[in-house]
Scaffold this motif. Structure first.
Motif, PDB file in Angstrom:
ATOM      1  N   HIS A 362       0.856  -1.177   0.000  1.00  0.00           N
ATOM      2  CA  HIS A 362       0.000   0.000   0.000  1.00  0.00           C
ATOM      3  C   HIS A 362       0.899   1.236   0.000  1.00  0.00           C
ATOM      4  O   HIS A 362       1.829   1.344   0.793  1.00  0.00           O
ATOM      5  N   TRP A 370       5.269   8.900  -4.821  1.00  0.00           N
ATOM      6  CA  TRP A 370       4.662   7.827  -4.055  1.00  0.00           C
ATOM      7  C   TRP A 370       5.479   7.573  -2.802  1.00  0.00           C
ATOM      8  O   TRP A 370       6.708   7.572  -2.838  1.00  0.00           O
ATOM      9  N   THR A 604      -3.353   3.351 -14.127  1.00  0.00           N
ATOM     10  CA  THR A 604      -2.089   2.640 -14.226  1.00  0.00           C
ATOM     11  C   THR A 604      -1.742   2.357 -15.675  1.00  0.00           C
ATOM     12  O   THR A 604      -2.613   2.177 -16.514  1.00  0.00           O
ATOM     13  N   TYR A 606       0.632  -0.387 -17.242  1.00  0.00           N
ATOM     14  CA  TYR A 606       1.507  -1.521 -16.977  1.00  0.00           C
ATOM     15  C   TYR A 606       2.654  -1.620 -17.970  1.00  0.00           C
ATOM     16  O   TYR A 606       3.742  -2.064 -17.637  1.00  0.00           O
ATOM     17  N   GLY A 610       4.566   0.173 -14.562  1.00  0.00           N
ATOM     18  CA  GLY A 610       3.847   0.563 -13.360  1.00  0.00           C
ATOM     19  C   GLY A 610       3.702   2.050 -13.189  1.00  0.00           C
ATOM     20  O   GLY A 610       3.449   2.533 -12.093  1.00  0.00           O
ATOM     21  N   VAL A 612       1.840   5.500 -13.049  1.00  0.00           N
ATOM     22  CA  VAL A 612       0.470   5.967 -12.891  1.00  0.00           C
ATOM     23  C   VAL A 612       0.418   7.352 -13.518  1.00  0.00           C
ATOM     24  O   VAL A 612       1.229   8.215 -13.208  1.00  0.00           O
ATOM     25  N   GLN A 630       6.226   3.761  -9.951  1.00  0.00           N
ATOM     26  CA  GLN A 630       6.150   2.913  -8.758  1.00  0.00           C
ATOM     27  C   GLN A 630       6.626   1.513  -9.137  1.00  0.00           C
ATOM     28  O   GLN A 630       5.962   0.793  -9.866  1.00  0.00           O
ATOM     29  N   VAL A 633       5.558  -3.616  -9.151  1.00  0.00           N
ATOM     30  CA  VAL A 633       4.262  -4.141  -9.575  1.00  0.00           C
ATOM     31  C   VAL A 633       4.487  -5.436 -10.353  1.00  0.00           C
ATOM     32  O   VAL A 633       5.236  -5.466 -11.317  1.00  0.00           O
ATOM     33  N   MET A 637      -2.806  -3.869  -9.885  1.00  0.00           N
ATOM     34  CA  MET A 637      -2.917  -2.629  -9.126  1.00  0.00           C
ATOM     35  C   MET A 637      -4.383  -2.307  -8.882  1.00  0.00           C
ATOM     36  O   MET A 637      -5.265  -2.740  -9.613  1.00  0.00           O
ATOM     37  N   THR A 639      -6.446   1.431  -7.507  1.00  0.00           N
ATOM     38  CA  THR A 639      -6.269   2.796  -7.031  1.00  0.00           C
ATOM     39  C   THR A 639      -7.596   3.339  -6.511  1.00  0.00           C
ATOM     40  O   THR A 639      -8.667   2.908  -6.928  1.00  0.00           O
ATOM     41  N   LEU A 648      -2.699   3.584  -3.615  1.00  0.00           N
ATOM     42  CA  LEU A 648      -2.349   2.552  -4.572  1.00  0.00           C
ATOM     43  C   LEU A 648      -2.123   1.239  -3.825  1.00  0.00           C
ATOM     44  O   LEU A 648      -1.341   1.186  -2.878  1.00  0.00           O
ATOM     45  N   TYR A 650      -0.913  -2.619  -4.679  1.00  0.00           N
ATOM     46  CA  TYR A 650      -0.348  -3.404  -5.774  1.00  0.00           C
ATOM     47  C   TYR A 650       0.307  -4.662  -5.232  1.00  0.00           C
ATOM     48  O   TYR A 650       0.633  -4.768  -4.059  1.00  0.00           O
TER      49      TYR A 650
END
Length: 651
Positions: A362, A370, A604, A606, A610, A612, A630, A633, A637, A639, A648, A650
């Motif tokens: 988290h 982040w 997100t 991918y 990862g 955002v 971030q 991942v 994820m 959010t 977030l 993940y």
């Protein structure tokens, strides 16, 4: 009970501290106590002044200045920078901060390497301070602490080859057990007490905890924290450190305290890592680094509130923790003596256990980055959740299935996650779902969509009691469609989104209690052929759908619709984002909480490892910008924007 300081009061307090005025406030006395310990406070103000002049900050300065900015806003940070440059302040700074900072020209930045170089001098300076103690485990157990300490480092003799030795693969678990009021405050009436803490190890993410409020506290009162009040839980190869505060209850918003606790935890983790990276002599400078971190934390708190009862920054070597776990049932006491504010004794329990975790992490977004990820300690099942779905206010709900397909959820109230609760039928049978579950808040109900193992031909929708997990009111059922349900509540109506038929057309149903199944068709988007479960979000009075294109699964298609009329779908080509594996998780969030907050979308990506990305809507155009990447991942994820903060999850 005092209230939260205003921006003007914070500025006035800083000017008083820097002017050399002989203020007898708690924070002012501490600033004068040991200039060397204030190296991080001085570095923070130095960074604020450098930013105010438009100079490029070092990475370490960005970290320090960002704490103040994220809590109190960029105008306050800028004003702090201007005050620090005033002649009177520069003169006072020489009496409050070490020459390493006070004599440093603004053109010269301050780095982590500078701090490490100063660490031996800092260590020597703080060793004899009355509020700083280094004690052995045996001294701690004999009650050597008075309760007036600000910084405590607990050491222990080596445990290798003794009955106290613990296998390195076992994690440390330190929890609050109970507290006793030894002396209530001098204010009228009984006290309302709560505890706040942040703990970090040298190789794992931190835990942040804010306990519930304990009311009607008088001298002699004793209260239990329950089983899951963890101060720390995770790997600690050499040490763990943390900050503990005891407060009398106030009325500040939960969103603010969530940010305060995250900032404290981020600081604790940063300096734990700094001590670890200082090499083989880390233990020789450990006390000084902990004292510096404590000074910074206490200064930040003094700018926020001045009605806390007592706080303490503590650090334990792993050998000390092992010896504590092997004696007195792992329990020991910490005394917090706040003078006229009251005196309380906290019982903690140290134990070791095998490292079992879900890898669910988290993180929250603040100060344009982040936070360091927090493992959710309550989720100690060996099962990795197959899918997480986040609910909405007043708490977040993370729903998942365990290895036996039992549907469970955990709650987050901006301070901590709860123990998982199994969803159950009214007759107490556990709910088992064949597919991943969906969840939505609608008209005061928390509604879960699931496909019963016993009746796999139908997907059911039922209200869940957020406390007991019992299924309640039914919201109908539809023919099972082999996907996780995706729902949205908009303008008082409940909608279900799914791909239908062989060609994957986006189909929308609306809940209608008089319909035969409880659901009527609300229309289709013929132009949107999708695969997998779509993600939907209500944003700027429209429903937005994110989905993978049927013909080109590497492309994410996005469309919006204000009222779901058949001809009102609007493609959002600016938001189409290349991603190869999953549908993005998406949330609507208000950024710029201190300066003209503006609602934006966050989702997100991918394919970019990862990222955002957030979008700002101006008229009919969307602008894109990337948030901080971030890492870590692996599978998915989720959010959500909750009480002023973007969250977030993940795994």
């Amino acid at each position: 009970m005092s209230s939260t300081l205003t921006s003007a009061e914070r500025v006035a307090l800083l000017r008083e501290q820097l002017s050399g005025a002989r203020s007898e406030t708690r924070s002012a006395r501490r600033l004068r106590q040991c200039p060397a310990a204030n190296v991080l406070i001085g570095a923070t103000l130095h960074a604020a002044a450098r930013r105010e002049q438009g100079l490029e900050l070092t990475e370490f300065e960005e970290l320090l200045a960002g704490k103040v900015e994220s809590l109190f806003g960029s105008p306050v940070l800028a004003e702090f920078g201007r005050i620090y440059q005033e002649p009177t302040s520069r003169s006072g700074a020489a009496n409050l901060f070490p020459a390493l900072i006070a004599d440093r020209p603004l053109e010269e930045g301050f780095s982590m390497e500078d701090l490490r170089g100063f660490a031996p001098e800092l260590q020597k300076a703080v060793e004899d301070l009355p509020g700083v103690r280094q004690v052995a485990v045996e001294d701690l157990q004999r009650g050597a602490l008075t309760g007036e300490e600000d910084v405590v480092v607990v050491t222990g003799a080596p445990t290798k080859g003794t009955e106290f030795e613990v296998d390195d693969i076992h994690e440390v678990r330190v929890r609050f057990v109970k507290f006793r009021c030894d002396r209530r405050s001098t204010e009228l009436g009984s006290d309302e007490i709560y505890w706040a803490s942040a703990g970090a190890g040298d190789s794992k993410a931190q835990i942040v905890m804010l306990t519930p409020e304990f009311g009607s506290i008088i001298t002699g009162s004793e209260r239990d924290f329950g089983r899951n009040a963890f101060w720390f839980k995770g790997a600690a190869e050499k040490f763990m450190a943390g900050h503990i505060e005891v407060w009398e209850a106030d009325h500040s918003p939960s969103s603010h305290y969530a940010k305060v606790r995250q900032v404290l935890a981020d600081i604790a983790q940063t300096f734990a890592q700094s001590a670890l990276e200082s090499g083989p002599t880390w233990d020789a400078v450990y006390l000084g680094l902990v004292a510096a971190a404590a000074a910074l934390v206490n200064w930040i708190l003094s700018l926020n509130k001045d009605d806390f009862i007592k706080e303490m920054t503590l650090a334990y070597t792993r050998d000390a923790l092992a010896r504590m776990a092997g004696a007195n049932g792992g329990r020991s006491e910490l005394v917090f003596d706040g003078g006229g504010q009251g005196k309380h004794t906290l019982t903690i329990e140290v134990s070791f256990g095998p490292v079992i975790a879900t890898n669910l992490r988290h993180s929250i977004y603040y100060n344009k980055r982040w936070s360091k990820p927090v493992h959710i300690p309550q989720l100690v099942s060996a099962t990795v959740p197959s899918m997480i779905t986040i609910g909405g206010p007043p708490v977040l709900y993370a729903f998942f299935k365990d290895a036996g397909d039992v549907v469970q959820f955990t709650r987050y109230n901006s301070e901590h996650w709860s123990e998982p609760v199994a969803v159950r039928h009214p007759d107490n049978r556990e709910v088992r779902s064949q597919h991943d579950v969906g969840v939505v808040h609608h008209e005061g109900h928390l509604i879960v969509g699931w496909t019963d193992h016993a009746s796999p031909s139908a997907t059911r929708f039922d209200a869940v009691d957020p406390e007991t997990g019992r299924l309640g009111r039914s919201f109908g059922r539809v023919s099972a469609f082999g996907q996780q349900p995706s729902m949205a509540s908009h303008k008082g109506r409940l909608y279900l989104f799914r791909s239908m038929y062989d060609y994957g057309e986006l189909h929308v149903s609306v809940y209608h209690p008089d319909a035969s199944t409880g659901w009527d068709s609300a229309g289709r988007n013929h132009l949107m052929r999708i695969t997998d479960t779509p993600r939907v979000i209500v944003y700027q009075d429209r429903i937005w759908v994110f989905a993978r294109d049927r013909q080109n699964p590497a492309l994410c298609k996005v469309a919006s619709n204000p009222n779901l009329a058949l001809n009102n779908w609007r493609d959002e080509p600016a938001l189409s984002v290349v991603q190869a594996e999953r549908v993005p998780a998406v949330a609507a969030a208000h950024f710029g909480a201190y300066e003209d907050p503006e609602e934006r979308l966050a989702f997100t990506n991918y394919a970019l490892g990862g990222f955002v990305t957030w979008m700002t809507r101006n008229g009919q155009e969307m602008s894109l910008a990337a948030l901080q990447k971030q890492d870590g991942v692996r599978r998915g994820m989720a959010t959500a924007f909750h009480l002023g903060t973007l969250h977030l999850l993940y795994w």
